[in-house]
Design a protein around this motif. Structure first.
Motif, mmCIF file in Angstrom:
data_model
loop_
_atom_site.group_PDB
_atom_site.id
_atom_site.type_symbol
_atom_site.label_atom_id
_atom_site.label_comp_id
_atom_site.label_asym_id
_atom_site.label_seq_id
_atom_site.Cartn_x
_atom_site.Cartn_y
_atom_site.Cartn_z
ATOM 1 N N SER A 294 0.802 -1.224 0.000
ATOM 2 C CA SER A 294 0.000 0.000 0.000
ATOM 3 C C SER A 294 0.832 1.269 0.000
ATOM 4 O O SER A 294 0.273 2.362 -0.015
ATOM 5 C CB SER A 294 -0.921 0.014 1.234
ATOM 6 N N VAL A 295 2.158 1.159 0.006
ATOM 7 C CA VAL A 295 3.033 2.329 0.029
ATOM 8 C C VAL A 295 3.632 2.516 -1.358
ATOM 9 O O VAL A 295 4.193 1.568 -1.935
ATOM 10 C CB VAL A 295 4.142 2.188 1.085
ATOM 11 N N VAL A 296 3.495 3.715 -1.890
ATOM 12 C CA VAL A 296 3.992 4.031 -3.233
ATOM 13 C C VAL A 296 5.018 5.145 -3.124
ATOM 14 O O VAL A 296 4.753 6.188 -2.520
ATOM 15 C CB VAL A 296 2.848 4.461 -4.173
ATOM 16 N N GLN A 297 6.190 4.910 -3.676
ATOM 17 C CA GLN A 297 7.228 5.939 -3.774
ATOM 18 C C GLN A 297 7.256 6.459 -5.200
ATOM 19 O O GLN A 297 7.369 5.679 -6.155
ATOM 20 C CB GLN A 297 8.589 5.369 -3.396
ATOM 21 N N VAL A 298 7.130 7.751 -5.349
ATOM 22 C CA VAL A 298 7.064 8.378 -6.669
ATOM 23 C C VAL A 298 8.293 9.263 -6.845
ATOM 24 O O VAL A 298 8.500 10.213 -6.078
ATOM 25 C CB VAL A 298 5.770 9.201 -6.839
ATOM 26 N N ASP A 299 9.113 8.919 -7.834
ATOM 27 C CA ASP A 299 10.274 9.741 -8.191
ATOM 28 C C ASP A 299 9.853 10.745 -9.256
ATOM 29 O O ASP A 299 9.346 10.353 -10.322
ATOM 30 C CB ASP A 299 11.416 8.873 -8.716
ATOM 31 N N VAL A 300 10.062 12.010 -8.975
ATOM 32 C CA VAL A 300 9.620 13.088 -9.863
ATOM 33 C C VAL A 300 10.831 13.895 -10.310
ATOM 34 O O VAL A 300 11.682 14.265 -9.496
ATOM 35 C CB VAL A 300 8.593 14.010 -9.160
ATOM 36 N N LYS A 301 10.906 14.137 -11.592
ATOM 37 C CA LYS A 301 11.915 15.034 -12.155
ATOM 38 C C LYS A 301 11.199 16.186 -12.854
ATOM 39 O O LYS A 301 10.408 15.964 -13.775
ATOM 40 C CB LYS A 301 12.809 14.302 -13.159
#
Length: 458
Positions: free
Chosen positions: A174-181
């Motif tokens: 249920s945990v989402v890590q989102v890498d944003v550039k």
């Protein structure tokens, strides 16, 4: 011969005895099962759809029936023995059948499901139970898709006026890590042109044209030659000079063209639970005075900069639905307003909102958020500046254009927390920081010392 006859008789007698014993065991087991069924134990769960039928207790003489909720199911006694069960509406009820010669009834649990709910039901979906006007979901499902099917089945069972109690779980991370550039490309184009011309002959006749702001001073008269002091049309431009003393000619041509490409990069990492939102802002807040009653003024802070808000939803072990809303704003002093004597700049904003479904580790790009500013200024001599070809000697052009495009790259990952008591990775600061280092050797030795200065390494 006599001995063989005795042996055969003994063999057939043994086989008959074994068969009789097996038959007795089967009859005893069957009688135990029948007695257990007649003793009143729960005979099982019967699943029906609305309008569906199912015969029960075939060949048995049923003299009495009992149904807990007649609105859920109905039962009819058949002439040849047994009963016919009919589903009427979604729900759960209890059915009792009394067989002639037995005091304890047969007990059944009847689950009636709506036809639409039965079509949406899935083997891995949570169980849907209808209790009156309330649908209860329980169990576990591996994906969000099957969970939504169960919710749709529950809604179809209770209708618009019913309530749904969801006690089911989705067996995914249920945990989402989102890498944003966040990348902003800024391209600036500048073009300027200007021309100075001065001519004087031996007869004392002089003629000149100068770009705006290029002429510094002029002296002359009827009996004095014309003397001119001028600067380049554009001080920071490329200047082409021409001077001829024999012909009394001087010319100055200035041309300027510049291209600038800048890249501004922000690379945050956001972590959010499935269905929850996360956001970041790389910029600041501008204070805006807001007049109030009785002559008072309050300050309201308006954020600006590059911001992003996102909401991930875990659909399955490898699928993520992501809702992304990027925004880029900057201060615009050209359209500022004045409030109580304070100049408050406006905000130029670029905003978008989109949703996409991705796999774990896949990326997508949002682009096309372009902001263009164009400015053009022409200073010319009336009439002469409008002439073709020759008019270029009597005017000055200043042209500028600035394009800014915002590009956002988003990559989601399904992550799990670090296990308890696990060794944490060292941060960059911890790897380079020095504690109680050789202070005096580096201080005295200077550049010749191999030791790093106190604090962080070189």
């Amino acid at each position: 011969m006599t001995r063989n006859r005795h042996f055969n008789r003994w063999k057939w007698a043994t086989l008959a005895a074994c068969a009789s014993a097996a038959l007795a065991v089967n009859v005893y087991a069957a009688s135990r099962e029948a007695s257990a069924e007649v003793s009143g134990a729960n005979a099982g769960v019967i699943a029906l759809t609305t309008g569906g039928q199912k015969p029960l207790a075939r060949g048995r003489t049923i003299w009495r029936v009992g149904i807990g909720d007649p609105s859920v199911a109905d039962v009819n006694v058949l002439k040849g023995g047994g009963v016919l069960l009919v589903g009427k509406s979604a729900g759960t009820t209890n059915l009792l059948l009394w067989e002639r010669g037995h005091d304890a009834p047969l007990s059944y649990t009847v689950d009636v499901m709506a036809s639409a709910s039965a079509a949406l039901a899935h083997a891995d979906a949570p169980r849907v139970r209808v209790l009156g006007k309330t649908a209860v979901l329980d169990g576990s499902t591996p994906t969000m898709e099957t969970h939504e099917r169960a919710v749709a089945a529950a809604k179809a069972s209770v209708g618009k006026d019913g309530a749904i109690v969801d006690a089911s779980t989705v067996a995914t991370k249920s945990v989402v890590q989102v890498d944003v550039k966040v990348v902003e490309f800024s391209k600036t184009v500048l073009k300027e042109a200007g021309f100075n011309l001065f001519s004087q002959n031996n007869a004392g006749f002089a003629f000149g044209t100068f770009a705006p702001s290029a002429l510094t001073s002029v002296t002359g008269g009827a009996n004095n030659p014309l003397s001119v002091t001028a600067t380049s049309p554009i001080g920071s431009a490329f200047n082409l000079l021409l001077n001829s003393t024999s012909h009394g000619l001087f010319a100055n041509l200035s041309l300027l063209e510049g291209n600038n490409l800048a890249r501004v990069l922000a690379q945050p990492t956001l972590v959010a639970l499935s269905g929850q939102s996360a956001s970041f802002l790389a910029g600041g807040e501008i204070p805006v005075p807001v007049p109030q009653s009785l002559g008072t003024t309050t300050i309201v802070y308006k954020p600006y900069g590059i911001g992003l808000s996102l909401t991930p939803t875990v659909l399955g072990p490898q699928r993520i639905a992501l809702k992304v809303a990027p925004e880029a704003s900057q201060l615009d002093f050209a359209h500022a307003i004045t409030i109580d004597g304070v100049s408050v700049p406006a905000l130029t904003t670029r905003r978008a909102e989109t949703a996409v479904e991705l796999g774990d580790g896949e990326s997508f790009v949002i682009g096309g958020l372009v902001d263009r500013e164009t400015a053009s200024n022409v200073n010319k001599v009336p009439v002469l500046g409008d002439l073709p070809i020759i008019g270029a000697f009597f005017k000055t052009l200043q042209y500028s254009q600035q394009d800014r495009e915002l590009v956002i790259i988003v990559t989601p990952h399904l992550v799990a927390p670090i296990a308890k008591n696990a060794a944490l990775p060292a941060t960059p600061g911890q790897q380079s920081e020095q504690r109680d280092g050789p202070v005096w050797r580096s201080f005295v030795g200077g550049a010749l010392s191999s030791d790093a200065a106190p604090g962080f390494s070189r």
